[in-house]
Design a protein around this motif. Structure first.
Motif, PDB file in Angstrom:
ATOM      1  N   VAL A  47      25.128   2.196  -0.545  1.00 25.14           N
ATOM      2  CA  VAL A  47      24.239   3.038  -1.616  1.00 25.14           C
ATOM      3  C   VAL A  47      22.850   3.199  -0.970  1.00 25.14           C
ATOM      4  CG1 VAL A  47      22.897   2.303  -3.868  1.00 25.14           C
ATOM      5  CG2 VAL A  47      25.185   1.269  -3.414  1.00 25.14           C
ATOM      6  N   ILE A  48      22.727   4.488  -1.209  1.00 18.98           N
ATOM      7  CA  ILE A  48      21.397   5.224  -0.686  1.00 18.98           C
ATOM      8  C   ILE A  48      20.140   4.755  -1.504  1.00 18.98           C
ATOM      9  CG2 ILE A  48      20.332   7.274  -0.235  1.00 18.98           C
ATOM     10  CD1 ILE A  48      23.052   8.445  -0.116  1.00 18.98           C
ATOM     11  N   GLN A  49      19.284   4.164  -0.764  1.00 18.13           N
ATOM     12  CA  GLN A  49      18.066   3.431  -1.568  1.00 18.13           C
ATOM     13  C   GLN A  49      16.782   4.060  -0.929  1.00 18.13           C
ATOM     14  OE1 GLN A  49      18.258  -0.651  -2.453  1.00 18.13           O
ATOM     15  NE2 GLN A  49      20.363  -0.874  -2.033  1.00 18.13           N
ATOM     16  N   ASP A  50      16.699   5.373  -0.419  1.00 21.02           N
ATOM     17  CA  ASP A  50      15.466   5.716   0.133  1.00 21.02           C
ATOM     18  C   ASP A  50      14.913   6.837  -0.934  1.00 21.02           C
ATOM     19  OD1 ASP A  50      16.943   8.207  -0.048  1.00 21.02           O
ATOM     20  OD2 ASP A  50      17.273   8.396   2.113  1.00 21.02           O
ATOM     21  N   SER A  51      13.856   7.422  -0.549  1.00 22.06           N
ATOM     22  CA  SER A  51      12.988   8.064  -1.705  1.00 22.06           C
ATOM     23  C   SER A  51      13.527   9.619  -1.889  1.00 22.06           C
ATOM     24  CB  SER A  51      11.518   8.101  -1.489  1.00 22.06           C
ATOM     25  OG  SER A  51      11.313   8.602  -0.011  1.00 22.06           O
ATOM     26  N   SER A  52      14.662   9.731  -1.110  1.00 25.79           N
ATOM     27  CA  SER A  52      15.313  11.359  -1.261  1.00 25.79           C
ATOM     28  C   SER A  52      15.864  11.624  -2.627  1.00 25.79           C
ATOM     29  CB  SER A  52      16.176  11.742  -0.184  1.00 25.79           C
ATOM     30  OG  SER A  52      17.348  11.013  -0.377  1.00 25.79           O
ATOM     31  N   ALA A  53      16.454  12.853  -2.788  1.00 26.07           N
ATOM     32  CA  ALA A  53      17.058  13.200  -3.988  1.00 26.07           C
ATOM     33  C   ALA A  53      18.482  12.597  -4.091  1.00 26.07           C
ATOM     34  CB  ALA A  53      17.138  14.816  -4.018  1.00 26.07           C
ATOM     35  N   LEU A  54      18.901  11.920  -3.071  1.00 29.15           N
ATOM     36  CA  LEU A  54      20.036  11.249  -3.235  1.00 29.15           C
ATOM     37  C   LEU A  54      20.007   9.773  -3.465  1.00 29.15           C
ATOM     38  CD1 LEU A  54      21.970  12.856  -0.157  1.00 29.15           C
ATOM     39  CD2 LEU A  54      22.028  13.240  -2.415  1.00 29.15           C
ATOM     40  N   ARG A  55      18.732   9.329  -3.659  1.00 33.12           N
ATOM     41  CA  ARG A  55      18.409   7.788  -3.993  1.00 33.12           C
ATOM     42  C   ARG A  55      19.450   7.438  -5.241  1.00 33.12           C
ATOM     43  NH1 ARG A  55      12.549   4.836  -5.590  1.00 33.12           N
ATOM     44  NH2 ARG A  55      13.671   2.750  -5.282  1.00 33.12           N
ATOM     45  N   TYR A  56      20.222   6.339  -5.025  1.00 31.81           N
ATOM     46  CA  TYR A  56      21.148   5.693  -5.642  1.00 31.81           C
ATOM     47  C   TYR A  56      22.444   6.444  -5.698  1.00 31.81           C
ATOM     48  CZ  TYR A  56      17.041   2.915  -7.413  1.00 31.81           C
ATOM     49  OH  TYR A  56      16.157   2.001  -7.336  1.00 31.81           O
ATOM     50  N   GLY A  57      22.688   7.315  -4.812  1.00 34.54           N
ATOM     51  CA  GLY A  57      23.897   7.770  -4.461  1.00 34.54           C
ATOM     52  C   GLY A  57      24.714   7.065  -3.618  1.00 34.54           C
ATOM     53  N   ILE A  58      25.795   7.286  -3.236  1.00 34.05           N
ATOM     54  CA  ILE A  58      26.656   6.560  -2.127  1.00 34.05           C
ATOM     55  C   ILE A  58      27.222   7.513  -1.018  1.00 34.05           C
ATOM     56  CG2 ILE A  58      28.820   5.240  -1.971  1.00 34.05           C
ATOM     57  CD1 ILE A  58      28.822   4.328  -4.997  1.00 34.05           C
ATOM     58  N   SER A  59      26.530   6.859  -0.009  1.00 32.01           N
ATOM     59  CA  SER A  59      27.094   7.473   1.306  1.00 32.01           C
ATOM     60  C   SER A  59      28.547   7.104   1.631  1.00 32.01           C
ATOM     61  CB  SER A  59      26.084   7.257   2.476  1.00 32.01           C
ATOM     62  OG  SER A  59      26.614   7.675   3.587  1.00 32.01           O
ATOM     63  N   LEU A  60      29.442   7.798   2.155  1.00 28.64           N
ATOM     64  CA  LEU A  60      30.908   7.864   2.438  1.00 28.64           C
ATOM     65  C   LEU A  60      31.096   8.096   3.852  1.00 28.64           C
ATOM     66  CD1 LEU A  60      32.187   9.164  -0.782  1.00 28.64           C
ATOM     67  CD2 LEU A  60      32.241   6.538  -0.296  1.00 28.64           C
ATOM     68  N   GLY A  61      30.163   8.204   4.464  1.00 29.51           N
ATOM     69  CA  GLY A  61      30.556   8.555   6.135  1.00 29.51           C
ATOM     70  C   GLY A  61      29.549   9.702   6.484  1.00 29.51           C
ATOM     71  N   ILE A  62      29.259   9.285   7.847  1.00 26.78           N
ATOM     72  CA  ILE A  62      28.465  10.593   8.442  1.00 26.78           C
ATOM     73  C   ILE A  62      29.443  11.122   9.762  1.00 26.78           C
ATOM     74  CG2 ILE A  62      26.333  10.985   9.843  1.00 26.78           C
ATOM     75  CD1 ILE A  62      25.735   9.931   7.282  1.00 26.78           C
ATOM     76  N   PHE A  63      29.264  12.492   9.878  1.00 27.31           N
ATOM     77  CA  PHE A  63      30.060  13.048  10.695  1.00 27.31           C
ATOM     78  C   PHE A  63      29.668  14.323  11.348  1.00 27.31           C
ATOM     79  CE2 PHE A  63      32.557  11.337   7.325  1.00 27.31           C
ATOM     80  CZ  PHE A  63      33.722  10.915   7.803  1.00 27.31           C
ATOM     81  N   LYS A  64      30.052  14.611  12.642  1.00 28.27           N
ATOM     82  CA  LYS A  64      29.212  15.664  13.307  1.00 28.27           C
ATOM     83  C   LYS A  64      29.721  17.228  12.954  1.00 28.27           C
ATOM     84  CE  LYS A  64      27.068  16.806  17.476  1.00 28.27           C
ATOM     85  NZ  LYS A  64      25.800  16.806  17.278  1.00 28.27           N
ATOM     86  N   THR A  65      30.738  17.357  12.771  1.00 32.43           N
ATOM     87  CA  THR A  65      31.125  18.692  12.335  1.00 32.43           C
ATOM     88  C   THR A  65      31.384  18.678  10.873  1.00 32.43           C
ATOM     89  OG1 THR A  65      33.702  18.312  12.716  1.00 32.43           O
ATOM     90  CG2 THR A  65      32.197  19.262  14.628  1.00 32.43           C
ATOM     91  N   ASP A  66      31.166  19.848  10.197  1.00 34.97           N
ATOM     92  CA  ASP A  66      31.554  20.173   8.834  1.00 34.97           C
ATOM     93  C   ASP A  66      33.248  19.915   8.696  1.00 34.97           C
ATOM     94  OD1 ASP A  66      30.864  21.228   6.157  1.00 34.97           O
ATOM     95  OD2 ASP A  66      32.450  22.538   6.785  1.00 34.97           O
TER      96      ASP A  66
END
Length: 235
Positions: A155-174
């Motif tokens: 669960v994203i908890q920083d102060s960005s527009a995505l706060r309280y969103g859910i991250s499902l993975g980070i990838f190098k390419t689109d």
């Protein structure tokens, strides 16, 4: 007995006389050089010719003028056959690489027109569910994701527009991120999106106009020094 001796002496004198006159020369040869030369036809016309080894070597290796002209003409023709390309782009360079590339380009092709373009290169892509608006809603959605057998998220908890969103993975390419979205959809999780997670420092690309002939040959040689750079059509 005296008659026999007389006739032997007479025959010996006759043989000696014949040898002195050369009558017996056709019957034998003494093998000496003056004798052989005297019997050669037109021996007085034989001449010794000295050949310069350096000139023979040069004659054997130096290309004929006609062949050299043909090779030069073929080289000029090959350059002329390279039709100009309206616009070619190469990149993306770091600042130091860009300086080195532009320096070589200006030195080898001073008449070639080029434009320097700044590029923001995407560093990574994130697959995520948009903000649920509150921590309670985000925790509830997280429970649903776990029930689908998906555990690699947070669960994203920083102060960005995505706060309280859910991250499902980070990838190098689109492309890799889009495959993750499709995989999650097959497992029953819909609504996942792909967004830019971070952006690297600025990169530089060069657009080269009307490049052909000798300029194209020079560009191909410069490109060898930058093997990681992509050559593409201008956007």
């Amino acid at each position: 007995m005296l008659k026999l001796i007389f006739w032997l002496l007479l025959l010996a004198n006759a043989a000696l006389f014949a040898m002195q006159k050369g009558y017996l020369g056709a019957l034998y040869s003494d093998g000496r050089e003056p004798t052989r030369i005297s019997k050669q036809l037109q021996a007085d016309k034989i001449k010794l010719v000295v050949v310069d080894a350096a000139s023979v070597s040069a004659a054997g290796t130096a290309p004929a003028p006609a062949a050299a002209s043909t090779a030069a003409a073929a080289s000029v023709s090959s350059a002329a056959d390279l039709a100009p390309v309206a616009c070619t782009e190469i990149g993306n360079f770091s600042a130091s690489e860009a300086r080195r590339f532009s320096s070589q380009l200006a030195e080898r092709t001073p008449t070639l027109k080029f434009v320097r373009r700044e590029i923001q290169e995407v560093a990574s892509h994130m697959v995520y569910l948009p903000s649920l608006g509150s921590k309670e809603a985000a925790d509830k959605k997280a429970d649903e994701v776990r029930r689908l057998g998906i555990n690699d998220f947070f669960v994203i908890q920083d102060s960005s527009a995505l706060r309280y969103g859910i991250s499902l993975g980070i990838f190098k390419t689109d492309e890799a991120a889009q495959k993750q979205v499709a995989s999650l959809a097959k497992r029953g999780l819909s609504g996942a999106k792909v967004g830019t997670r971070s952006v690297s420092s600025s990169k530089v690309a060069f657009q080269l106009r009307d490049m052909g002939g000798d300029a194209k040959l020079a560009f191909d040689k410069i490109k060898i020094d930058f093997p990681s750079q992509e050559v593409r059509s201008c956007p």
